[in-house]
Design a protein around this motif. Sequence first.
Motif, PDB file in Angstrom:
ATOM      1  N   VAL A  23       8.038   4.856  -3.551  1.00 47.59           N
ATOM      2  CA  VAL A  23       6.873   4.085  -3.973  1.00 47.59           C
ATOM      3  C   VAL A  23       6.578   4.378  -5.449  1.00 47.59           C
ATOM      4  N   GLY A  24       6.691   5.629  -5.859  1.00 53.28           N
ATOM      5  CA  GLY A  24       6.439   6.006  -7.251  1.00 53.28           C
ATOM      6  C   GLY A  24       7.407   5.360  -8.224  1.00 53.28           C
ATOM      7  N   ALA A  65       1.095   3.767 -11.778  1.00 53.47           N
ATOM      8  CA  ALA A  65       0.239   3.005 -10.858  1.00 53.47           C
ATOM      9  C   ALA A  65      -1.236   3.199 -11.166  1.00 53.47           C
ATOM     10  N   PHE A  66      -1.984   2.121 -11.030  1.00 57.67           N
ATOM     11  CA  PHE A  66      -3.442   2.159 -11.128  1.00 57.67           C
ATOM     12  C   PHE A  66      -3.966   2.694  -9.805  1.00 57.67           C
ATOM     13  N   ARG A  90       3.694  -3.840  -4.306  1.00 58.37           N
ATOM     14  CA  ARG A  90       3.908  -2.480  -4.812  1.00 58.37           C
ATOM     15  C   ARG A  90       2.567  -1.765  -4.933  1.00 58.37           C
ATOM     16  N   GLN A  91       1.564  -2.470  -5.455  1.00 57.90           N
ATOM     17  CA  GLN A  91       0.230  -1.883  -5.574  1.00 57.90           C
ATOM     18  C   GLN A  91      -0.359  -1.605  -4.190  1.00 57.90           C
ATOM     19  N   LYS A  92      -0.156  -2.516  -3.252  1.00 55.42           N
ATOM     20  CA  LYS A  92      -0.659  -2.311  -1.887  1.00 55.42           C
ATOM     21  C   LYS A  92       0.002  -1.095  -1.247  1.00 55.42           C
ATOM     22  N   HIS A 131      -8.567   6.300 -11.593  1.00 56.91           N
ATOM     23  CA  HIS A 131      -8.855   5.572 -12.831  1.00 56.91           C
ATOM     24  C   HIS A 131     -10.280   5.026 -12.854  1.00 56.91           C
ATOM     25  N   MET A 132     -10.883   4.901 -11.707  1.00 59.53           N
ATOM     26  CA  MET A 132     -12.217   4.342 -11.609  1.00 59.53           C
ATOM     27  C   MET A 132     -13.308   5.405 -11.593  1.00 59.53           C
ATOM     28  N   ALA A 133     -12.905   6.684 -11.582  1.00 59.62           N
ATOM     29  CA  ALA A 133     -13.866   7.776 -11.571  1.00 59.62           C
ATOM     30  C   ALA A 133     -14.613   7.839 -12.896  1.00 59.62           C
TER      31      ALA A 133
END
Length: 130
Positions: free
Chosen positions: A114-115, A121-122, A87-89, A126-128
Amino acid sequence: MSLLDQARAVRENAHAPYSNFKVGAAIRSASGRVFVGCNVENVAYPEGTCAEAGAIAAMCAAGEYQIAAVAVIADSPDPVPPCGGCRQKLAEFADGAVVVTLATTDGAQLETTVGDLLPGAFGADHMARS
């Protein structure tokens, strides 16, 4: 041949000698090309490869990185959703509105997105760092 038919065909190539649970996946990229994958188990179970991951790898190997549609099929009483990792992929390469068709070899189908498969979803945002 439909996306689901292509997933059904590649499912027959799955290497599942330990679980006997064959899965096929087909992904249509934004360009319209179709990439397929099947699960591949090994004796270091569960270190195998999921069908969805195989199809995504084939897409990337061909230089494409945007999923437009997904189909997954397995011999199960109910349509089987992708595992959490897949799912994450999928979310890495697909917009949340991308349709995912889940099916059984007996003809049952379920359409989702997908949503809906991966709410909250990560993502890269989130990494910004601010």
